[in-house]
Write an enzyme that holds these catalytic residues in place. Structure first.
Site, short mmCIF file in Angstrom:
data_model
loop_
_atom_site.label_atom_id
_atom_site.label_comp_id
_atom_site.label_asym_id
_atom_site.label_seq_id
_atom_site.Cartn_x
_atom_site.Cartn_y
_atom_site.Cartn_z
CB VAL A 109 34.12 74.25 -27.77
CG1 VAL A 109 34.34 72.81 -27.77
CG2 VAL A 109 35.43 74.91 -27.95
CD GLU A 142 39.30 61.16 -6.45
OE1 GLU A 142 40.22 60.16 -6.16
OE2 GLU A 142 38.40 61.41 -5.63
CB CYS A 182 38.29 59.74 0.73
SG CYS A 182 38.34 61.26 2.04
CG HIS A 217 40.16 62.51 -2.88
ND1 HIS A 217 39.15 62.27 -3.12
CD2 HIS A 217 40.29 62.84 -1.36
CE1 HIS A 217 38.07 62.40 -2.02
NE2 HIS A 217 38.90 62.91 -1.06
#
Ligand code: XMP
Length: 521
Positions: A234, A179, A87, A177
């Site tokens: 958690v 990702e 990008c 992108h």
């Protein structure tokens, strides 16, 4: 000792994108170490001495011609290290190599289809049979003139130079992108870059992640005492166990029983942390005070505020009794960080005042230890397994700080809590027995403040409605209800009604988020 210094790595130069951590995470998922460094801080020598096998230039909100705001030592790009610009990174790489960038005629936000123009090692298995791929775009500038020595790999309708390369220089630029999950084969592209182009070998695992974090905590805390609010969930459990490995006896965990926990939860927490892991644990039974402060309160925001404030008061009181505490450990995760600040600077509307053990007192003047702040939930779970926390804790569904209080619209009473706890336990138990628990992101039972008429054993009943909620989600930001088959849901309904006095009707929530939220309040 800096364990990672000698590891072969991908260096991600961050220009302020919202997704930079996501790039790092994808590289970690490929089993390779990556490090993020801000473009303002990077120095040539950092690269030379750090076993950098590949550079990724991230996206970012700026325009490449805002030269006063963008600092990048140009020599970095001439080191011969394979480079991938994403990008904004694609635009700055193009500009620095002699190309041009201008405002796009048509902005591209969201899904776009990219078409293959030329073969490239970067795109092996990336394009589908029609030589296209769905990618996710977020830009209003575009590369308008190709830099010398570069060729086009792929184009979209509005962006001719959406994918470019200079194989001699091992430089690649992509406007979209890879990702984000919306880019169909984004991970394959990153994989090609990391393994085929940068020639890296796998060197990163949860085990390494654990040693890195333990070391970082040790270096930060040294010989001081650390307190940690444990909820049994958690994130705080992983932080507790990680800190135990890092600082041993200098860790003191505080666990407050609000009286709004799930069935047997306090016993499980005390057994696990105090008895099994031998962690210094202060158990505070504050049931009565929580219930008395919540008496006759039905407004959801009031409930949340009362619980949040009371929790802080109790925690503070306990913490003051411990000498020489300098640090407070919290289970903040990366999504908590991005969500807590508005990236665009715009005003966001408040839906709920979230409370968790993370939102602890600032006035205590303790320094924060947040070892999980760059991780995502599933990575925290993997870390938990590595820390030998036990699957029953690590794979547990999320549970909100205010607990059962927000699963019981209307006033809270002891009797209602008891009914709800049992119903929830039956539901969760059935999910586990039927191998459904792991397929569902979060599930729970709630008690609605309405009584309805039923008939049992020829007699009239007038009892509460139990609502069941089970959702699938990636991160809790959006969610869909889980589609149970009739047999299962019928079985749960029967079991609840047959075993719990006080419920004569069970309903299943079939709304997604949005428009609903996951919790009822
Ligand atoms: P909502 O109801 O906002 O929930 O769609 C999204 C996720 O956040 C959890 N949740 C909370 N967690 N403190 C927490 O620690 C809170 O106050 C809180 N409120 C909601 C919820 O269980 C779901 O996983």
């Amino acid at each position: 000792m800096n364990l990672e210094k000698n590891l072969n790595k991908i260096l991600i130069i961050d220009f302020g994108s919202q997704f930079t951590q996501l790039i790092a995470r994808r590289i970690r998922e490929l089993g390779v170490y990556s490090k993020i460094i801000s473009n303002n801080k990077i120095k040539l020598k950092d690269i030379l001495k750090n076993n950098v096998y590949g550079l990724i230039l991230s996206g970012g909100p700026l325009n490449v011609y805002q030269s006063n705001k963008i600092k990048l030592d140009k020599r970095i790009l001439n080191l011969g290290i394979p480079t991938l610009g994403i990008c904004f990174g694609h635009q700055i790489l193009s500009k620095e190599q002699g190309g041009k960038v201008k405002k796009s005629k048509y902005r591209e936000f969201g899904l776009a289809t990219i078409k293959k123009k030329n073969k490239s090692v970067l795109t092996r298995d990336f394009f589908n049979r029609n030589n296209t791929c769905d990618v996710w775009m977020s830009h209003s500038d575009e590369v308008s003139k190709l830099p010398k020595g570069f060729s086009v790999i792929g184009s979209t309708r509005n962006s001719k130079f959406a994918m470019i390369e200079n194989l001699n220089k091992k430089m690649f630029g992509i406007q979209f992108h890879p990702e984000v999950t919306h880019t169909k084969n984004g991970k394959k592209l990153l994989k090609n870059f990391v393994f085929s182009i940068c020639k890296l070998k796998k060197n990163w695992s949860s085990k390494r992640q654990k040693s890195k974090l333990v070391n970082e905590v040790k270096n930060q805390v040294k010989n001081s005492k650390v307190i940690c609010a444990l909820s049994g969930g958690v994130d705080s459990s992983v932080v507790g166990k990680l800190l135990k490995e890092a600082v041993g006896k200098n860790l003191v965990c505080i666990f407050v029983n609000t009286g709004l926990l799930r069935k047997d939860e306090e016993k499980q927490v005390v057994n696990t942390f105090k008895k099994r892991f031998k962690i210094n644990l202060i158990y505070v039974n504050a049931k009565n005070i929580f219930l008395s402060k919540l008496k006759n309160i039905s407004d959801p925001e009031k409930k949340r505020k009362i619980i949040g404030n009371l929790f802080i008061q109790i925690f503070e009181k306990q913490a003051k009794k411990i000498k020489n505490v300098k640090f407070l450990a919290q289970g903040t995760l990366y999504p908590d960080l991005i969500e807590s600040k508005s990236v665009t600077g715009s005003q966001t509307s408040k839906i709920k005042s979230h409370h968790n053990v993370g939102g602890l007192p600032k006035k205590m003047k303790l320094k924060l230890v947040e070892p999980l702040k760059y991780l995502f939930k599933d990575e925290v779970r993997k870390l938990g397994i590595e820390l030998k926390l036990g699957k029953e804790i690590v794979l547990r569904h999320p549970f909100p700080g205010p607990g059962l209080a927000i699963r019981m619209p209307g006033v809270i009473t002891d009797k209602k809590i008891k009914i709800l706890r049992e119903a929830d336990n039956i539901f969760i138990d059935e999910l586990k027995k039927n191998n459904l628990y792991k397929k569902i992101w979060q599930a729970y039972a709630a008690l609605l403040p309405v009584k309805t008429v039923g008939v049992m054993g020829d007699n009239r009943t007038y009892e509460y409605i139990c609502l069941l909620r089970a959702i699938t989600s990636e991160d809790g930001m959006t969610a869909d209800f889980y589609n149970f088959n009739k047999k299962f849901i019928q079985q749960v309904s029967n079991k609840i009604i047959n075993n719990i006095k006080g419920i004569n009707r069970v309903v299943y929530d079939v709304t997604s988020k949005p428009p609903s939220t996951i919790e009822l309040e």
